[in-house]
Design an enzyme around this catalytic site. Sequence first.
Site, PDB file in Angstrom:
ATOM      1  N   ASP A 104     -27.758  -0.597   5.097  1.00  7.81           N
ATOM      2  CA  ASP A 104     -27.457  -0.971   3.721  1.00  7.81           C
ATOM      3  C   ASP A 104     -27.629   0.216   2.782  1.00  7.81           C
ATOM      4  OD1 ASP A 104     -30.185  -0.855   2.774  1.00  7.81           O
ATOM      5  OD2 ASP A 104     -30.533  -2.796   3.713  1.00  7.81           O
ATOM      6  N   LEU A 105     -27.240   0.015   1.536  1.00  3.05           N
ATOM      7  CA  LEU A 105     -27.181   1.096   0.552  1.00  3.05           C
ATOM      8  C   LEU A 105     -28.480   1.876   0.445  1.00  3.05           C
ATOM      9  CD1 LEU A 105     -25.418   2.342  -1.806  1.00  3.05           C
ATOM     10  CD2 LEU A 105     -26.604   0.726  -3.310  1.00  3.05           C
TER      11      LEU A 105
END
Length: 236
Positions: A104-105
Amino acid sequence: MEERLQKLLSAAGVCSRRAAETYLTAGRVTVNGEPARLGQKADPDRDEILVDGRPLTPRAKPVYILLNKPRGYVTTLSDERGRKTVAELVADCGARVYPVGRLDLDSEGLLLLTNDGDWAQHLLHPSHEVEKTYHVSVFGPVAGAAARLAAMTDLEGEPIRPARVEVLRQTARTAVLAVTIHEGKNRQIRRMCTRCGLTVKRLRRVQEGPLKLGNLPSGKWRDLTENEVEALRTEG
């Protein structure tokens, strides 16, 4: 030489063999002007094979990359919200490669990319259970947290395989844990930590199967060796 169309589409880098079945049933593939069938064989040297009306071309040399993904990059080739993507970090690799799984980011570390659909599908398929290890820096009630995380067998009613958890460093309110999981469900480790009252300050993937991140600098990539590619191909 005749081969099944699913294999030919995968070998050309169009999609995985499983996804090729969808292409065929949707009528997106033709052989010599006729809609192709599931299980049909063809010879790319003799037959005209079209996908969405375009000729099937041999795939470029397979490329296998290990990227040390930094925070702030999304694991995709393009982003409609204009965020930075991992594709920008590997733009100089000489091929169009796709991420194998996701980070994820706000997560970082080991991310594999390839243009080999079958190889990627093998690593992603649940039946192979390729283990992934993360170093997780947390804040909160860390006393006994490793045991609580390791004992967890469900997330919001969804069953999960027990994780292996090792304490690498610990103070009264902080810890760095090595967490090894199998499934890699969406934001699994962050959700596990939240359930234990822990705040994740940093999450970095350091190993996938036998492959380790090592000292590769953040934002940089390298080619996998032939031995690494084969080791992952046989993993699970």
